[in-house]
Design a protein around this motif. Structure first.
Motif, PDB file in Angstrom:
ATOM      1  N   ILE A  21       0.851  -1.207   0.000  1.00  0.00           N
ATOM      2  CA  ILE A  21       0.000   0.000   0.000  1.00  0.00           C
ATOM      3  C   ILE A  21       0.883   1.252   0.000  1.00  0.00           C
ATOM      4  CG2 ILE A  21      -1.557   1.382   1.468  1.00  0.00           C
ATOM      5  CD1 ILE A  21      -2.892  -1.295   2.314  1.00  0.00           C
ATOM      6  N   MET A  22       1.924   1.243   0.842  1.00  0.00           N
ATOM      7  CA  MET A  22       2.819   2.407   0.912  1.00  0.00           C
ATOM      8  C   MET A  22       3.586   2.586  -0.391  1.00  0.00           C
ATOM      9  SD  MET A  22       4.254   2.469   4.810  1.00  0.00           S
ATOM     10  CE  MET A  22       4.556   0.741   5.079  1.00  0.00           C
ATOM     11  N   SER A  23       4.077   1.472  -0.928  1.00  0.00           N
ATOM     12  CA  SER A  23       4.854   1.548  -2.154  1.00  0.00           C
ATOM     13  C   SER A  23       3.997   2.073  -3.315  1.00  0.00           C
ATOM     14  CB  SER A  23       5.408   0.153  -2.454  1.00  0.00           C
ATOM     15  OG  SER A  23       5.766   0.045  -3.786  1.00  0.00           O
ATOM     16  N   GLU A  24       2.795   1.529  -3.446  1.00  0.00           N
ATOM     17  CA  GLU A  24       1.935   1.901  -4.578  1.00  0.00           C
ATOM     18  C   GLU A  24       1.420   3.331  -4.439  1.00  0.00           C
ATOM     19  OE1 GLU A  24       1.704   0.216  -7.238  1.00  0.00           O
ATOM     20  OE2 GLU A  24       0.082   1.263  -8.275  1.00  0.00           O
ATOM     21  N   SER A  25       1.086   3.738  -3.222  1.00  0.00           N
ATOM     22  CA  SER A  25       0.599   5.112  -3.084  1.00  0.00           C
ATOM     23  C   SER A  25       1.734   6.102  -3.369  1.00  0.00           C
ATOM     24  CB  SER A  25      -0.060   5.354  -1.719  1.00  0.00           C
ATOM     25  OG  SER A  25       0.700   4.824  -0.683  1.00  0.00           O
ATOM     26  N   GLY A  26       2.948   5.760  -2.921  1.00  0.00           N
ATOM     27  CA  GLY A  26       4.103   6.612  -3.233  1.00  0.00           C
ATOM     28  C   GLY A  26       4.330   6.713  -4.735  1.00  0.00           C
ATOM     29  N   GLN A  27       4.240   5.570  -5.408  1.00  0.00           N
ATOM     30  CA  GLN A  27       4.431   5.571  -6.874  1.00  0.00           C
ATOM     31  C   GLN A  27       3.359   6.402  -7.565  1.00  0.00           C
ATOM     32  OE1 GLN A  27       5.031   1.979  -9.245  1.00  0.00           O
ATOM     33  NE2 GLN A  27       5.883   1.038  -7.409  1.00  0.00           N
ATOM     34  N   PHE A  28       2.126   6.236  -7.102  1.00  0.00           N
ATOM     35  CA  PHE A  28       1.021   6.990  -7.692  1.00  0.00           C
ATOM     36  C   PHE A  28       1.288   8.497  -7.552  1.00  0.00           C
ATOM     37  CE2 PHE A  28      -2.825   9.454  -7.139  1.00  0.00           C
ATOM     38  CZ  PHE A  28      -3.592   9.089  -8.233  1.00  0.00           C
ATOM     39  N   LEU A  29       1.712   8.890  -6.364  1.00  0.00           N
ATOM     40  CA  LEU A  29       1.928  10.325  -6.124  1.00  0.00           C
ATOM     41  C   LEU A  29       3.118  10.843  -6.940  1.00  0.00           C
ATOM     42  CD1 LEU A  29       1.162  10.451  -2.300  1.00  0.00           C
ATOM     43  CD2 LEU A  29      -0.236  11.417  -4.145  1.00  0.00           C
ATOM     44  N   ARG A  30       4.172  10.043  -7.022  1.00  0.00           N
ATOM     45  CA  ARG A  30       5.321  10.479  -7.833  1.00  0.00           C
ATOM     46  C   ARG A  30       4.911  10.682  -9.285  1.00  0.00           C
ATOM     47  NH1 ARG A  30       8.113   7.058  -4.624  1.00  0.00           N
ATOM     48  NH2 ARG A  30       9.424   8.194  -3.154  1.00  0.00           N
ATOM     49  N   LYS A  31       4.120   9.739  -9.794  1.00  0.00           N
ATOM     50  CA  LYS A  31       3.654   9.866 -11.193  1.00  0.00           C
ATOM     51  C   LYS A  31       2.804  11.117 -11.361  1.00  0.00           C
ATOM     52  CE  LYS A  31       3.009   5.148 -12.184  1.00  0.00           C
ATOM     53  NZ  LYS A  31       1.856   4.275 -12.140  1.00  0.00           N
ATOM     54  N   ALA A  32       2.136  11.522 -10.286  1.00  0.00           N
ATOM     55  CA  ALA A  32       1.290  12.719 -10.352  1.00  0.00           C
ATOM     56  C   ALA A  32       2.096  13.998 -10.084  1.00  0.00           C
ATOM     57  CB  ALA A  32       0.135  12.589  -9.363  1.00  0.00           C
ATOM     58  N   GLY A  33       3.431  13.873 -10.023  1.00  0.00           N
ATOM     59  CA  GLY A  33       4.283  15.064  -9.907  1.00  0.00           C
ATOM     60  C   GLY A  33       4.657  15.454  -8.487  1.00  0.00           C
ATOM     61  N   PHE A  34       4.413  14.558  -7.527  1.00  0.00           N
ATOM     62  CA  PHE A  34       4.759  14.861  -6.133  1.00  0.00           C
ATOM     63  C   PHE A  34       6.219  14.502  -5.836  1.00  0.00           C
ATOM     64  CE2 PHE A  34       0.242  14.874  -5.898  1.00  0.00           C
ATOM     65  CZ  PHE A  34      -0.138  15.509  -4.726  1.00  0.00           C
ATOM     66  N   ILE A  35       6.781  15.230  -4.890  1.00  0.00           N
ATOM     67  CA  ILE A  35       8.122  14.945  -4.361  1.00  0.00           C
ATOM     68  C   ILE A  35       7.952  14.411  -2.940  1.00  0.00           C
ATOM     69  CG2 ILE A  35      10.190  16.097  -3.422  1.00  0.00           C
ATOM     70  CD1 ILE A  35      10.519  16.243  -6.267  1.00  0.00           C
ATOM     71  N   GLU A  36       8.676  13.343  -2.625  1.00  0.00           N
ATOM     72  CA  GLU A  36       8.627  12.833  -1.243  1.00  0.00           C
ATOM     73  C   GLU A  36       9.655  13.573  -0.400  1.00  0.00           C
ATOM     74  OE1 GLU A  36       9.171   8.607  -0.748  1.00  0.00           O
ATOM     75  OE2 GLU A  36       8.688   8.728   1.398  1.00  0.00           O
ATOM     76  N   ILE A  37       9.212  14.156   0.684  1.00  0.00           N
ATOM     77  CA  ILE A  37      10.160  14.813   1.595  1.00  0.00           C
ATOM     78  C   ILE A  37      10.310  13.949   2.852  1.00  0.00           C
ATOM     79  CG2 ILE A  37       9.643  17.137   0.729  1.00  0.00           C
ATOM     80  CD1 ILE A  37       8.052  17.586   3.385  1.00  0.00           C
ATOM     81  N   LEU A  38      11.389  14.169   3.574  1.00  0.00           N
ATOM     82  CA  LEU A  38      11.617  13.394   4.795  1.00  0.00           C
ATOM     83  C   LEU A  38      10.724  13.921   5.918  1.00  0.00           C
ATOM     84  CD1 LEU A  38      15.492  13.080   4.621  1.00  0.00           C
ATOM     85  CD2 LEU A  38      13.791  11.285   4.202  1.00  0.00           C
ATOM     86  N   PRO A  39      10.310  13.025   6.799  1.00  0.00           N
ATOM     87  CA  PRO A  39       9.437  13.483   7.888  1.00  0.00           C
ATOM     88  C   PRO A  39      10.181  14.300   8.946  1.00  0.00           C
ATOM     89  CG  PRO A  39       9.956  11.162   8.140  1.00  0.00           C
ATOM     90  CD  PRO A  39      10.552  11.581   6.832  1.00  0.00           C
ATOM     91  N   VAL A  40       9.445  15.123   9.627  1.00  0.00           N
ATOM     92  CA  VAL A  40       9.970  15.882  10.769  1.00  0.00           C
ATOM     93  C   VAL A  40       9.491  15.169  12.034  1.00  0.00           C
ATOM     94  CG1 VAL A  40       9.772  18.065  12.023  1.00  0.00           C
ATOM     95  CG2 VAL A  40      10.001  18.072   9.528  1.00  0.00           C
ATOM     96  N   ILE A  41      10.438  14.819  12.902  1.00  0.00           N
ATOM     97  CA  ILE A  41      10.082  14.072  14.111  1.00  0.00           C
ATOM     98  C   ILE A  41       9.971  14.993  15.317  1.00  0.00           C
ATOM     99  CG2 ILE A  41      10.714  12.110  15.592  1.00  0.00           C
ATOM    100  CD1 ILE A  41      10.472  11.122  12.806  1.00  0.00           C
TER     101      ILE A  41
END
Ligand code: ASP
Ligand code: MG
Length: 302
Positions: A21-41
């Motif tokens: 689920i995490m992998s596919e949602s990340g891929q979907f968002l990347r294809k839609a032009g999103f950038i993954e940023i690192l989380p703030v803890i």
């Protein structure tokens, strides 16, 4: 021993599905032009939430760090750099022990948090609907047999999801409307236009001054809340007004206010609970079954 092995097998399968689920949602968002940023803890600023939880902060020299309750403010600041961002954000909310048996609460959970510069609420609703279809199709293809053995109701969600206005549902079904509608539904649905007193100050207030341009996604079959999000307030004066209405302390959020003063863009976004999504897909009793090292409200565990 056999039982332990059997329960470990189920857990392993659930975690594989969650990972997919995490992998596919990340891929979907990347294809839609999103950038993954690192989380703030840790940060001096975090989501004030609309309900109270125990304090989770750390004194550090002359300052204080809070453990992230949600990355809402950092998302608003991040879209100054990239117009579309997402992150898998660990959230710590030290909930009271009465939340132990809701099936939906852990004190440490992961939120797929996304934000889009200049977006309207409708853009986010459509994005999420399409993402859900992609993710459900993908896990069906890869794990369909296992999922259907756990979840007789599993199906690819039909889009668009119904949009239900909060106050209309309240009028018709009373204060328990969310549970009633969730139990009766067979498809996820949006709850929109949430009243100001039910939300934090950062969701944008509509022209009429009563309801917000925001939403929750509600799962069917009684699984309840899946997502919260909305359009955001981004103008300094309006943010101050909304903070004052809620009684949010200006000093605590001073770093945020300083950035808002410099200028942040209008945006919209949402946060999707990963354990809740896994729970819904796999028909689990409790979100604790959807992760290793789950921490229930009211307990201390590894
Ligand atoms: N505020 C939401 C939450 O963490 C997420 C969002 O609005 O994006 O509950
Ligand atoms: Mg919420």
């Amino acid at each position: 021993m056999v039982n332990v092995q059997e329960s470990l097998k189920v857990k392993r399968e659930v975690l594989e599905i969650s990972s997919e689920i995490m992998s596919e949602s990340g891929q979907f968002l990347r294809k839609a032009g999103f950038i993954e940023i690192l989380p703030v803890i840790i940060s001096p600023i975090t989501d004030p939430l609309n309900h109270s939880v125990f304090d989770a902060s750390i004194d550090y020299y002359d300052g204080k760090y809070s453990l992230t309750k949600s990355m809402i403010f950092h998302k608003q600041l991040a879209v100054r750099v990239f117009p579309k961002i997402f992150t898998f954000s660990p959230n710590i909310r030290l909930e009271t022990e009465d939340k132990k048996s809701t099936g939906r609460h852990l004190i440490e959970f992961t939120q797929l948090d996304l934000e889009v510069k200049g977006a309207k609420r409708d853009d986010i609703l459509t994005l999420i609907e399409n993402m859900f279809v992609e993710v459900f199709k993908d896990v069906d293809e890869k794990f369909g047999q296992i999922i259907r053995s756990m979840n007789p109701h599993f199906s690819i969600p039909k889009i668009p999801f119904e949009r239900v206005k909060y106050l209309e549902a309240y009028d018709e079904y009373g204060p328990d409307f969310e549970t009633i509608l969730s139990k009766r539904a067979t498809e996820p649905f949006w709850l929109i236009d949430i009243p100001i007193e039910e939300r934090e100050f950062y969701d944008r207030l509509d022209g009429d001054g009563k309801v917000l341009v925001d939403m929750d996604l509600i799962y069917p079959y009684g699984f309840g809340e899946a997502i919260s999000g909305g359009e955001r307030e981004y103008e300094y004066e309006k943010i101050l007004y909304r903070m004052n209405l809620k009684g949010n302390d200006h000093e605590t959020l001073r770093w945020y206010l300083d950035e808002v003063k410099k200028g942040i863009p209008p945006s919209a976004g949402c946060g999707i609970g990963i354990e809740r999504l896994t729970r819904f897909v796999c028909n689990l009793k409790h979100v604790s079954e959807a992760r290793l090292f789950a921490k229930l409200p009211g307990t201390v565990s590894i």
